[in-house]
Design an enzyme around this catalytic site. Structure first.
Site, PDB file in Angstrom:
ATOM      1  N   GLY A 120      32.389  53.928  28.118  1.00 47.94           N
ATOM      2  CA  GLY A 120      31.900  55.226  28.530  1.00 47.94           C
ATOM      3  C   GLY A 120      30.710  55.710  27.738  1.00 47.94           C
ATOM      4  CG  HIS A 121      28.638  60.059  26.622  1.00 52.11           C
ATOM      5  ND1 HIS A 121      27.471  60.056  27.357  1.00 52.11           N
ATOM      6  CD2 HIS A 121      28.464  61.003  25.651  1.00 52.11           C
ATOM      7  CE1 HIS A 121      26.626  60.944  26.856  1.00 52.11           C
ATOM      8  NE2 HIS A 121      27.197  61.525  25.814  1.00 52.11           N
ATOM      9  CG  PHE A 122      30.703  59.034  22.106  1.00 51.95           C
ATOM     10  CD1 PHE A 122      29.883  59.367  21.031  1.00 51.95           C
ATOM     11  CD2 PHE A 122      31.115  60.054  22.941  1.00 51.95           C
ATOM     12  CE1 PHE A 122      29.485  60.678  20.795  1.00 51.95           C
ATOM     13  CE2 PHE A 122      30.738  61.373  22.719  1.00 51.95           C
ATOM     14  CZ  PHE A 122      29.913  61.686  21.640  1.00 51.95           C
TER      15      PHE A 122
END
Length: 298
Positions: free
Chosen positions: A273-275
């Site tokens: 995902g994002h991180f």
């Protein structure tokens, strides 16, 4: 410790933790202490709602061989801004610009993640001579890189009914945890320390209001996309793209879009995902090291 045991230890970097005063802002930053005085320089530009602590493991992994510098923006982490500081992306770039000058980063590779892309590209337009290379990790610069969620966020203004309530929903502990774990292929490898520390900083006086101001200002970044893309086409910086494809804010098309303007860019997509560094650091860190070793003049 025996010599055989020593050979099995991956020795982490030594990191200094410093403060520097810039225009009334007490900027906190982390800086690795590499073994070579002439080591290539990597500037890490953080994302929302985190701070330079999100890069601790990356600095440990690479900081012996590269000078890595990671500041906290005003409104984030350990940096302290005076009352009345104007929380806009232009202002974050202003402080970061002066920070770079003060710590003597004449030329570097910039790692831009999330909010780091708006800050980094503003700096690139002002000082293209600073940029030896570019590493993009879920840092968007294209319309197709905006999810429906992000389009909804960027459509809000202070005059939109219910806007503040909706945006404050992104500042809760549960929302921050979801940003870390959402889409991660290996959620058991995502340490809770990150989102807990982020939430601690979000609850400090004035921090929620700072984040609201920046979220309202996010539309200024979308308006600037054409200028950022033109900079990429004109300067064609050596570019490495590492992207978590399950990002709820900046989906995979935003990663591929960079190839229109920098067709020589190296693209790596990860099932997270994002991180992305949280559960894919072992894959991403060697890519960064190899890239830095190839960037001319870094």
């Amino acid at each position: 410790m025996t010599s055989s045991a020593t050979s099995r230890v991956a020795i982490p970097a030594r990191t200094a933790h410093r403060h520097i005063e810039i225009d009334g802002v007490e900027v906190f930053y982390r800086e690795s202490l590499p073994e070579r005085a002439d080591a290539p320089v990597l500037l890490l530009l953080q994302g929302f709602p985190s701070a330079s602590h999100q890069f601790r493991r990356l600095i440990d992994a690479l900081g012996r061989h590269y000078r890595i510098v990671a500041p906290d923006y005003p409104g984030f982490g350990h940096t302290v801004a005076p009352e009345g500081f104007p929380y806009t992306f232009d202002s974050l770039a202003d402080i970061t610009e002066r920070f770079i000058e003060r710590v003597g980063l004449a030329r570097f590779t910039a790692y831009v993640f999330d909010f780091g892309a708006p800050v980094g590209f503003r700096l690139a337009l002002r000082h293209p001579e600073w940029f030896a290379g570019l590493i993009v990790q879920n840092g968007n610069a294209y319309e197709e890189g905006l999810s429906e969620t992000m389009r909804g966020v960027t459509s809000l203004t202070p005059d939109t009914p219910g806007a503040e309530k909706d945006l404050r929903g992104f500042l809760t502990l549960d929302a921050t945890r979801t940003q870390y774990e959402g889409g991660a292929a290996r959620p058991e490898q995502v340490a809770p320390d990150g989102w807990v520390l982020d939430h601690y900083f979000l609850e400090r006086p004035g921090r929620a209001e700072a984040q609201l101001s920046l979220l309202y200002d996010y539309g200024s970044n979308i308006a600037a996309y054409p200028a950022w893309q033109a900079w990429l086409r004109e300067h064609r910086p050596p570019t490495l793209i590492t992207w978590g494809v399950n990002d709820p804010f900046f989906p995979e098309p935003g990663a591929r879009a960079y190839l229109r303007d920098v067709p020589e860019a190296e693209l790596h997509l990860f099932p997270t995902g994002h991180f992305a560094l949280e559960d894919h650091l072992p894959e991403i860190a060697p890519l960064i090291a190899g890239f830095l070793d190839r960037v001319p003049g870094a």
